[in-house]
Design an enzyme around this catalytic site. Structure first.
Site, short mmCIF file in Angstrom:
data_model
loop_
_atom_site.label_atom_id
_atom_site.label_comp_id
_atom_site.label_asym_id
_atom_site.label_seq_id
_atom_site.Cartn_x
_atom_site.Cartn_y
_atom_site.Cartn_z
N GLU A 168 0.78 -1.23 0.00
CA GLU A 168 0.00 0.00 0.00
C GLU A 168 0.82 1.29 0.00
OE1 GLU A 168 -3.61 0.41 0.02
OE2 GLU A 168 -3.22 -1.56 -0.86
N SER A 199 -51.35 -31.83 32.18
CA SER A 199 -50.96 -32.63 33.35
C SER A 199 -49.53 -32.39 33.80
CB SER A 199 -51.16 -34.12 33.06
OG SER A 199 -52.53 -34.38 32.80
#
Length: 828
Positions: A97, A486
């Site tokens: 870069e 139940s």
């Protein structure tokens, strides 16, 4: 005077015009440069905050074993200090870069001139202009400016770059750049990119891998390693050549690195287990605890209670159980149909596969004979479906309570030529089979949830909120409120045992009429079997899930003590106390709350709070939340001897049920599994197990909540839009098998040990039918768990119509395992 001037005039004229022009140009250039700097530098953004800038970072979620689960971020980034970034990574990015980074003042004049000449050559070609930007200029653009492509932005970028260079050291500028730069695949910064592309930390990167990452900033999508492997390889090698030019690596190192293949991870992400429902609940809790900005940008490390092994088992158990139950409801038909088979492979490719069926394949029926059907798959391969494997595929009725269609005698009873179906390849095929053998499959309409919790601390170990996350994000383990039926009965028996009853109390199982104060019609409840059983032991009432016994108990003690327990255990804060049907589980509850309440039975009566998160650290590694606040003063000792008792942290769980009473519930629920409605659920489980089935009116919801000595597991099955599951849609028939699959796998290879018995419990050998003392080993003998006050007759109440009697228990007490009658006594 005239002669003096005449002497000087020739000298002035002797200065070349080009030199005067050059001097003038320089002066004009300086004036112009100062003017430009003054004009564009007046309103530039303040760069002072870059000295202390911390970028937005990714929040990561980890499982209980430290494995990665998921992550949340606006931008996926992990901040790494420059001193912790390896030299090869720094050298690679500088080479790619900005080769003159360490020497230029923020701008590189020669790079800018090269870019300008290149732009002149490309003028009118529609190519994107080159910028010749330095790393410092990219920092200025990324942090302080926009991505606008213009001369004005470039001028501002250059001015800011020079100012930044004056204010910040080079290493800080590079640190900002390497942590901010976008590198594709949602990766911001080199640490995140290393993790996403290679599944590595920065320290683990090789030279070729570092060079590849350094080549990405220019155009991440252009150098995608899986979509464009040739371009990516060429770009990587270009970076390596630049590093050789810079002298950061030798030519030999560069040549060796070029020979290495480019091998990124096969797919993005590191999720070790499918835990979408769990992770989403963690995300929601973090938003409630902090806010979205903190979650998505502050880089938290969140350590959860999830057990990856149990989570995999939960996912598989729920899917397998729902698929099995759905097949019991019959075949609903093909996914699609092809009118012609001339180009069946191309037609098949145009049909979208149903969401949630990714683990199966789509196929088209090419031919259907009596014993086999030939199918074609999207890749052009062939397979066979045998008639023996589709016996389940009788026509499904519109109403699940209606009978299925005719029995299957040939494959063409189910499959037609041209049908598009879902199939799953069998692991083995007959030796004489012409093609691989496949099984017919269909996406279940029924759904459900499963949750597994550590019974001692409330840690959620596994959670599956539905058949498929891609199909539905609704979490049935935590969000669905349904009648538990139940499965709520144990809390009636808990209240009864706490209010004068014992496991051997006798309750009349006979017709029961309840007069509603605000309704005209009387309520005449029935048992599931529609039969009456007369005087029955309280234990049997729960084991066989007898409605009438449960209602008589609730009517005797009232619903207030039941509501108190429901609130203490976290089921609900507002259980109605004026409606006796509540005793049969008509008040809605969530699976997570009911499952957590069962934990108090097995952990000795302590209330636990279900929890997802164990610990949270900020981006600096500081713990900002810890679930367990207990302290252990004796743990930090400098001297330790083997004879010393090991130190333990202080206990903080609230005691909501007396330990002996809690164990009595364990004993009763263990009986449910050995002799009652849970028998067929538990028969393949070798470990100590206890639990309760739950079925609601019209079979709309099926539940099973059960536990081993350390884990409590809840399962729910039902339709998202409530409707009947059919006669087989009971707690034992729909939810129970899922519980059984999970527990068999979860407890595999685990030591077998019984439930812990607290002090204050005495085991008495009784006959399980009469409740009277008997010799251990005699037929029907079990060891019943009594509290001390129940053995002296002071707290042992019977309900015989309106009479109350006291039953004295003789005291042959032994502490051994009971000898049980293994005959199954039916399920419901």
């Amino acid at each position: 005077m005239m002669s003096y001037l005449s002497e000087i005039q020739p000298r002035v004229r002797s200065v070349p015009y080009w030199l005067l022009a050059l001097g003038g140009a320089i002066v004009v250039g300086i004036v112009l440069f100062v003017a430009i700097v003054w004009m564009y530098g007046r309103d530039l953004p303040d760069y002072a905050h870059l000295k202390t800038y911390r970028p937005q970072m990714t929040t990561r979620i980890y499982a209980g074993d430290g494995g990665f689960l998921s992550e949340y971020a606006y931008e996926k980034r992990t901040f790494v200090a420059i001193d912790e970034i390896p030299e090869i990574v720094i050298d690679a990015f500088v080479a790619a870069e900005d080769q003159n980074f360490w020497s230029h003042p923020g701008i590189d004049v020669f790079s800018m001139m090269r870019a300008a000449l290149s732009n002149l050559r490309n003028y009118g070609s529609n190519k994107r202009p080159q910028g010749g930007s330095t790393i410092t200029q990219q920092v200025a653009k990324n942090f302080l400016l926009s991505n606008e492509v213009s001369i004005e932005r470039k001028i501002k970028e250059a001015i800011l770059a020079m100012r930044i260079e004056e204010a910040l050291p080079k290493k800080r500028i590079l640190e900002l750049y390497l942590n901010e730069i976008y590198l594709g695949l949602s990766a911001y910064g080199v640490a995140s990119a290393a993790d996403i592309y290679f599944g590595k930390t920065l320290e683990e990167l090789t030279l070729p891998e570092a060079a590849f990452l350094a080549g990405l900033p220019k155009a991440p999508s252009t150098y995608h390693p899986r979509k464009h492997p040739v371009r990516a390889l060429e770009r990587r090698n270009w970076v390596l050549a630049r590093m050789v030019d810079d002298g950061t690596i030798s030519q030999q190192e560069g040549l060796q690195a070029e020979k290495q293949p480019l091998t990124p991870l096969p797919k993005v992400g590191k999720e070790v287990v499918s835990s979408f429902y769990f992770s989403e609940d963690v995300r929601q809790e973090l938003v409630r605890r902090y806010d979205e900005a903190t979650l998505y940008g502050s880089g938290l490390s969140v350590y959860t209670s999830l057990n990856p092994r149990l989570q995999r088992i939960a996912n598989d158990a729920l899917q397998e159980g729902l698929e099995r139950f759905d097949r019991r409801l019959g075949w609903r038909g093909a996914h699609a149909h092809l009118a012609t088979l001339s180009d069946w492979q191309q037609q098949l490719a145009q049909i979208d596969q149903p969401v949630g069926t990714e683990k199966w394949s789509m196929a088209v029926v090419l031919d259907a004979q009596q014993y086999t059907a030939r199918i074609g798959l999207s890749d052009g391969s062939m397979g066979e479906i045998f008639v023996d494997d589709i016996q389940w595929a009788r026509e499904s009725p519109e109403n699940n309570d209606d009978p299925l269609g005719d029995e299957i005698t040939a494959t063409y009873d189910v499959l037609r030529r041209g049908d598009v179906i879902l199939v799953h390849k069998r692991k083995t095929s007959p030796k004489d089979a012409q093609h691989p053998r496949y099984l017919l499959r269909q996406l279940p309409e029924v759904n459900g949830g499963l949750i597994a919790i550590d019974a001692h601390n409330g840690n959620i170990l596994a959670m599956s909120g539905g058949y498929s996350w891609t199909l539905s994000k609704f979490n049935r383990a935590t969000q669905a409120k349904r009648q538990p039926g139940s499965a709520f009965k144990p809390f009636i028996y808990l209240a009864a045992l706490d209010n004068g009853f014992s496991p051997t109390s006798k309750v009349l199982d006979a017709p029961f009429v309840y007069k509603h104060s605000n309704e005209d019609a009387d309520w005449k409840p029935q048992n599931y079997s529609k039969e009456f059983y007369g005087l029955t032991l309280l234990r049997q009432g729960l084991e066989k899930s007898r409605n009438l016994i449960t209602l008589r108990l609730a009517n005797s003690i009232g619903l207030r003590p039941v509501a108190d327990f429901a609130k203490k255990l976290g089921i609900t804060d507002n259980l109605p106390t004026n409606n006796l049907s509540i005793a049969l589980g008509t008040h809605e509850a969530t699976l997570i709350n009911l499952t957590t309440a069962y934990a108090a039975f097995v952990n000795g009566g302590k209330k636990v709070h279900p929890s997802l998160i164990s610990r949270i650290q900020d981006s600096q590694g500081k713990t900002i939340y810890k679930k367990d606040p207990r302290v252990c003063p004796k743990c930090a000792t400098d001297v330790w001897r083997e004879s010393m008792r090991p130190p333990y942290p202080e206990t903080i769980e609230e005691q909501v049920i007396d330990s002996p009473l809690a164990y009595q519930m364990v004993s009763l629920l263990e009986g449910v599994m050995r002799r009652g409605t849970g028998y067929y659920v538990a028969r393949t489980i070798k470990h100590a197990i206890a639990g309760k089935t739950g079925t609601t009116n019209d079979h709309k919801d099926a539940w099973f909540i059960g536990f081993s000595p350390d884990i409590v597991v809840g399962v729910y099955v039902g339709y998202d839009v409530p409707r009947s599951l059919g006669e087989r849609g009971t707690g034992a028939g729909a939810a129970g098998p899922i519980f059984s699959i999970f527990m068999n796998e979860a407890l595999k290879s685990q030591p077998i040990f019984p439930f812990r018995i607290p002090s204050g419990i005495r085991l008495v050998s009784i006959n399980r039918e009469s409740g009277l003392p008997t010799d251990p080993g005699s037929r029907g003998a079990i060891f019943e768990a009594f509290r001390a006050d129940q053995l002296d007759g002071t707290a042992n109440t019977n309900l015989d119509g309106d009479k109350k009697q006291t039953l004295n228990i003789a005291d042959p007490v032994v502490n051994a395992d009971p000898i049980l009658d293994s005959e199954p006594l039916g399920l419901y």
